[in-house]
Design a protein around this motif. Structure first.
Motif, short mmCIF file in Angstrom:
data_model
loop_
_atom_site.label_atom_id
_atom_site.label_comp_id
_atom_site.label_asym_id
_atom_site.label_seq_id
_atom_site.Cartn_x
_atom_site.Cartn_y
_atom_site.Cartn_z
N GLN A 3 11.72 18.75 -30.34
CA GLN A 3 12.75 18.87 -31.38
C GLN A 3 13.24 17.49 -31.77
O GLN A 3 13.47 16.63 -30.90
N LEU A 4 13.38 17.28 -33.06
CA LEU A 4 13.90 16.03 -33.60
C LEU A 4 15.08 16.38 -34.50
O LEU A 4 14.92 17.18 -35.44
N LEU A 27 9.94 15.99 -25.18
CA LEU A 27 8.80 15.08 -25.11
C LEU A 27 9.12 13.93 -24.17
O LEU A 27 10.28 13.69 -23.84
N THR A 28 8.06 13.25 -23.71
CA THR A 28 8.25 12.03 -22.92
C THR A 28 8.42 10.90 -23.92
O THR A 28 7.46 10.30 -24.40
N PHE A 29 9.67 10.63 -24.23
CA PHE A 29 10.03 9.83 -25.40
C PHE A 29 9.33 8.48 -25.43
O PHE A 29 8.83 8.06 -26.47
N SER A 30 9.28 7.81 -24.30
CA SER A 30 8.73 6.45 -24.27
C SER A 30 7.23 6.43 -24.59
O SER A 30 6.69 5.37 -24.92
N MET A 31 6.58 7.56 -24.53
CA MET A 31 5.15 7.63 -24.78
C MET A 31 4.82 8.08 -26.20
O MET A 31 3.68 8.38 -26.53
N TYR A 32 5.85 8.11 -27.04
CA TYR A 32 5.67 8.57 -28.41
C TYR A 32 5.97 7.45 -29.40
O TYR A 32 6.91 6.68 -29.24
N THR A 33 5.15 7.41 -30.42
CA THR A 33 5.46 6.60 -31.61
C THR A 33 6.48 7.37 -32.44
O THR A 33 6.28 8.56 -32.72
#
Length: 119
Positions: A3-4, A27-33
């Motif tokens: 969710q954003l 989500l695993t935030f640090s692993m996302y662009t």
């Protein structure tokens, strides 16, 4: 699920500033662009900025006026928008994709937040 949630849009006069925020979950935030797109009325969706690790890229139309940042501890990205122009008026979307798939379309989109710049 991912969710954003964007916030911070509104009405501002030309030359003013706004800061958009996007809170991400699921989500695993640090692993996302993370990126920002915008869509003005009756126009194509347009890339604004993206952040992948320590690298940040901007479209030519906002370079030097908009600044993107991310706080991995808060799972949040920001878009500081300065020297706003009427042509910046659009719905702004926060988007995300796994950093390992950076050649693919963005699968996750927020609901958008309206930014209106009056002349």
């Amino acid at each position: 699920q991912v969710q954003l949630v964007e916030s911070g849009g509104g009405l501002v006069q030309a030359g003013g500033s706004l800061r958009l925020s996007c809170a991400a979950s699921g989500l695993t935030f640090s692993m996302y662009t993370m990126a920002w797109f915008r869509q003005a009325s009756e126009k194509e969706r347009e890339f604004v900025a993206r952040c992948n690790g320590g690298s940040i890229y901007y479209s030519d139309s906002v370079k030097g006026r908009f600044f993107m940042s991310r706080d991995n501890a808060k799972n949040t990205v920001y878009l500081q928008m300065n020297s706003l122009k009427p042509e910046d008026t659009a719905v702004y979307y926060c988007v995300a994709r796994p950093a390992a798939t950076d050649s693919d379309p963005y699968p996750y989109w927020g609901q958008g937040t309206q930014v209106t710049v009056s002349s």
